[in-house]
Design a protein around this motif. Sequence first.
Motif, PDB file in Angstrom:
ATOM      1  N   GLN A 143       0.909  -1.154  -0.094  1.00  0.00           N
ATOM      2  CA  GLN A 143      -0.010  -0.117   0.061  1.00  0.00           C
ATOM      3  C   GLN A 143       0.781   1.106  -0.100  1.00  0.00           C
ATOM      4  O   GLN A 143       1.874   1.364   0.779  1.00  0.00           O
ATOM      5  CB  GLN A 143      -0.878  -0.107   1.395  1.00  0.00           C
ATOM      6  CG  GLN A 143      -1.556  -1.112   1.197  1.00  0.00           C
ATOM      7  CD  GLN A 143      -2.533  -1.410   2.532  1.00  0.00           C
ATOM      8  OE1 GLN A 143      -3.762  -1.582   2.528  1.00  0.00           O
ATOM      9  NE2 GLN A 143      -2.005  -1.291   3.644  1.00  0.00           N
ATOM     10  N   VAL A 145       0.854   5.120   0.606  1.00  0.00           N
ATOM     11  CA  VAL A 145      -0.032   6.423   1.103  1.00  0.00           C
ATOM     12  C   VAL A 145       0.752   7.586   1.012  1.00  0.00           C
ATOM     13  O   VAL A 145       2.015   7.593   1.374  1.00  0.00           O
ATOM     14  CB  VAL A 145      -0.737   6.284   2.549  1.00  0.00           C
ATOM     15  CG1 VAL A 145      -1.670   5.029   2.317  1.00  0.00           C
ATOM     16  CG2 VAL A 145       0.316   6.094   3.466  1.00  0.00           C
ATOM     17  N   MET A 156      -3.694   9.300   8.203  1.00  0.00           N
ATOM     18  CA  MET A 156      -3.243   7.946   7.275  1.00  0.00           C
ATOM     19  C   MET A 156      -2.313   7.150   8.163  1.00  0.00           C
ATOM     20  O   MET A 156      -1.785   5.938   8.078  1.00  0.00           O
ATOM     21  CB  MET A 156      -2.578   8.533   6.086  1.00  0.00           C
ATOM     22  CG  MET A 156      -3.651   8.940   5.124  1.00  0.00           C
ATOM     23  SD  MET A 156      -2.968   9.922   3.667  1.00  0.00           S
ATOM     24  CE  MET A 156      -3.652   8.396   2.452  1.00  0.00           C
ATOM     25  N   THR A 168       2.644  -1.231   4.438  1.00  0.00           N
ATOM     26  CA  THR A 168       2.096   0.132   3.844  1.00  0.00           C
ATOM     27  C   THR A 168       3.594   0.902   3.628  1.00  0.00           C
ATOM     28  O   THR A 168       4.287   1.072   4.832  1.00  0.00           O
ATOM     29  CB  THR A 168       1.406   0.809   4.935  1.00  0.00           C
ATOM     30  OG1 THR A 168       0.326   0.040   5.039  1.00  0.00           O
ATOM     31  CG2 THR A 168       0.880   2.094   4.412  1.00  0.00           C
ATOM     32  N   TYR A 170       4.538   4.411   3.665  1.00  0.00           N
ATOM     33  CA  TYR A 170       3.965   5.810   4.248  1.00  0.00           C
ATOM     34  C   TYR A 170       5.098   6.685   3.654  1.00  0.00           C
ATOM     35  O   TYR A 170       6.081   6.826   4.153  1.00  0.00           O
ATOM     36  CB  TYR A 170       3.965   5.803   5.782  1.00  0.00           C
ATOM     37  CG  TYR A 170       3.493   7.169   6.094  1.00  0.00           C
ATOM     38  CD1 TYR A 170       2.010   7.018   6.480  1.00  0.00           C
ATOM     39  CD2 TYR A 170       4.158   8.220   6.299  1.00  0.00           C
ATOM     40  CE1 TYR A 170       1.618   8.323   6.972  1.00  0.00           C
ATOM     41  CE2 TYR A 170       3.648   9.297   6.870  1.00  0.00           C
ATOM     42  CZ  TYR A 170       2.439   9.806   7.225  1.00  0.00           C
ATOM     43  OH  TYR A 170       1.959  10.568   7.579  1.00  0.00           O
ATOM     44  N   ILE A 192      -9.097   5.644   3.478  1.00  0.00           N
ATOM     45  CA  ILE A 192      -7.931   5.331   2.844  1.00  0.00           C
ATOM     46  C   ILE A 192      -8.687   4.872   1.348  1.00  0.00           C
ATOM     47  O   ILE A 192      -9.443   4.043   1.355  1.00  0.00           O
ATOM     48  CB  ILE A 192      -7.165   4.394   3.616  1.00  0.00           C
ATOM     49  CG1 ILE A 192      -6.474   4.712   4.600  1.00  0.00           C
ATOM     50  CG2 ILE A 192      -5.864   4.080   2.388  1.00  0.00           C
ATOM     51  CD1 ILE A 192      -5.905   5.983   4.679  1.00  0.00           C
ATOM     52  N   ARG A 237      -3.944  11.399  -2.525  1.00  0.00           N
ATOM     53  CA  ARG A 237      -3.650  10.757  -1.339  1.00  0.00           C
ATOM     54  C   ARG A 237      -2.945   9.539  -1.016  1.00  0.00           C
ATOM     55  O   ARG A 237      -2.092   9.375  -0.354  1.00  0.00           O
ATOM     56  CB  ARG A 237      -5.108  10.595  -0.473  1.00  0.00           C
ATOM     57  CG  ARG A 237      -5.744  12.135  -0.213  1.00  0.00           C
ATOM     58  CD  ARG A 237      -7.166  11.918   0.267  1.00  0.00           C
ATOM     59  NE  ARG A 237      -6.721  11.784   1.670  1.00  0.00           N
ATOM     60  CZ  ARG A 237      -7.446  10.738   2.537  1.00  0.00           C
ATOM     61  NH1 ARG A 237      -8.220   9.789   1.672  1.00  0.00           N
ATOM     62  NH2 ARG A 237      -7.328  10.443   3.818  1.00  0.00           N
ATOM     63  N   SER A 238      -3.496   8.612  -1.834  1.00  0.00           N
ATOM     64  CA  SER A 238      -2.708   7.376  -1.870  1.00  0.00           C
ATOM     65  C   SER A 238      -2.701   6.838  -3.404  1.00  0.00           C
ATOM     66  O   SER A 238      -3.604   6.987  -4.223  1.00  0.00           O
ATOM     67  CB  SER A 238      -3.516   6.138  -1.150  1.00  0.00           C
ATOM     68  OG  SER A 238      -4.695   5.981  -1.324  1.00  0.00           O
TER      69      SER A 238
END
Lengths: 329, 342
Positions: A143, A145, A156, A168, A170, A192, A237-238
């Motif tokens: 993921q 973000v 987030m 994730t 980040y 999300i 955002r992601s």
Amino acid sequence: MKLNYSQAMALAVRESLQQDPNVFLIGSIFAGLSAAGRAAFTPLVQDFSSRVVPAPVSELGLCGTAIGAALSGCRPLLDIGTASFAFQAWAQLANEAPNIHYMSGGRTPVPATFYLMTGIRGAGAAQHSHRIQAMLGNVPGLQLVLPATPGDAYAMLKWALLESSSPTAYISHCQLLEDEHEVDLAAPALPIGKARISREGRDLTIVAHSVMVPRALAAADRLAAEHGIEAEVIDMRSLCPLDRETMVRSVAKTGRALIPDECHLSFGAGAELAATLARDAFSYLKAPVHRVATPDVPIPFSPVLESALIVTPEKIASEALAMLNFQKS
Amino acid sequence: MEDPVKHQKRLENMLRIRRFEEQVVRLSKAGGFPGHYHVYIGQEATAVTVCEQLEPHDMIFTTWRNHGHLLARGASPGRMLAEILGRATGLCRGKSGTLHLADKEIGMPATSAMVGGALPIATGAALGLKHRRSPGIVVAFFGDAALDEGAFYEAVNLAGLWKVPILYVCENNSIPPQKRRRGQFPSSSLNAAQLIDVPRALQIPSEVVDGADVDALCGCFRKLIAEVRTSASARFVEVRCTRWPGNVPLWPELPGGEWNLEWAFGAKPEPQDLAAWAEKSDPLLNYLRGLLEAGTLDRDIAFAVDARVRNEIADAVHFAESSPWPDPAEATRGTFAAERRT
């Protein structure tokens, strides 16, 4: 309350540590290059010293240990630091973490969060300026973000540490760490995988992510003030999950899409966004989808040379004007 | 003398791995599954004697040569074979195949087929157990080639710095340089006098044990695993194995056919290199000869144990071969785990 981006991240980490005893930190110099980052994280690391594992310079090993800690029931946050350092950890980040849940037949979740500071930071030159989101975007299972505001930086990170059960990345941006906004911590967070319309407009859509969001907003202000053009600005955002729908719906309204992207032009994150619009928004488009991206060269050191490559509000605005003058022949 | 039932159980656990692997080789040659694979024949005693010392909350990490480790830990042979054949009933729903077999329920949540790939992960699992104040420990199995990788060095350094409960088990099955030929499976090439010099330089207590000597392995792992538990810190052991001749070519073979229990009773296998290996380096034959000599085991019991294991593996093969293929739609499922509700 007013929070800068670094304070928002530190608050999210603090609350996550308080809420879940399985959360812990590997590494202790989050956002350390920035004065705001140091100011925000130093007290946190002191207050939670028993929850912070000091880390040597071993990106590959550390990335693997974060994965392993996640497999044994913890929810670690690993500070990889400058995103360019992720190349040292690539084998674990791209070929271990994202595959485990799938390869286990859906039985083994990997709730690990990798903190990365991406972007052209100023004087980082070729080896400390990488934007790695497009490369990681081609790795299913990870993921991505990329909060652009203090509010998202907070929400987030809390989501990654407390709710997500998948690995994730980040990805904060070096140039955002000191940005200060009013943040309503009590307001329900946008889920999300949902993009945000950061500015409404009718004439064209600017699809931005990460540091491109404030620059797109600055470009939009200039377009409005100087040319009476109303640009709609989307903060993605992601990138994984990717909200294709909001982007397409906006272009259905405006008929034009401009994608500023700090990735290099070729195979950058903007290429995926443009390809999506070329197909899913084809019937709405009054002009070809345009990108403004970092040229396909390594990032040079000299401030004069580096500046020549930066995707600025001016470049975004001038590309928008060129698009609005486009005539179908 | 130790309890004969315990010896029979140990023998059965080793034989299960050997008979399983023989079927893997047979199925591959018969076109039962595509792709490269690795078998654990000749190293069974290591997995079995390690797992005898483990508790349910302990975790194990392994490699592309994982079948023996999973079986020793109690994974279902049928579901393992189904996975190797890519069937829906496989341990990982057909997503992993032979190279990445994993079974979270037995503390083997993820298997990396990258050389050295699991070492940082295993070290992190030990860190996680320590953070959660779990009584569990981690065992990481890997081959000698892992020491060619930087990941080994980083992982072992971290384990030492952080003082986490992990046993690194290096199963050294390399071919001595003078015996190497082109077209063989690669061996490690480390510029150290011996493998344990490397972890010792990082202050990890390290030992060497003979992988063909079951008693030595039992004693070694009993001691080292107790040390890992009580000190909550890392240990390293190099298990010296002599590579089974069937693992010398790039693709495994069964030289001399299936392993024959009569070899424990004086019969000599062919060809020559297999005979030499069977005489000195096969942990299973060494163990059997010792038990027979001591009178702990007799011929009838040995054959009965083997028959039981063969039946079990035949059932596993039948289960795997008669299992359905996965629904093709399964290919796009399971990339991400469901979010946790807070």
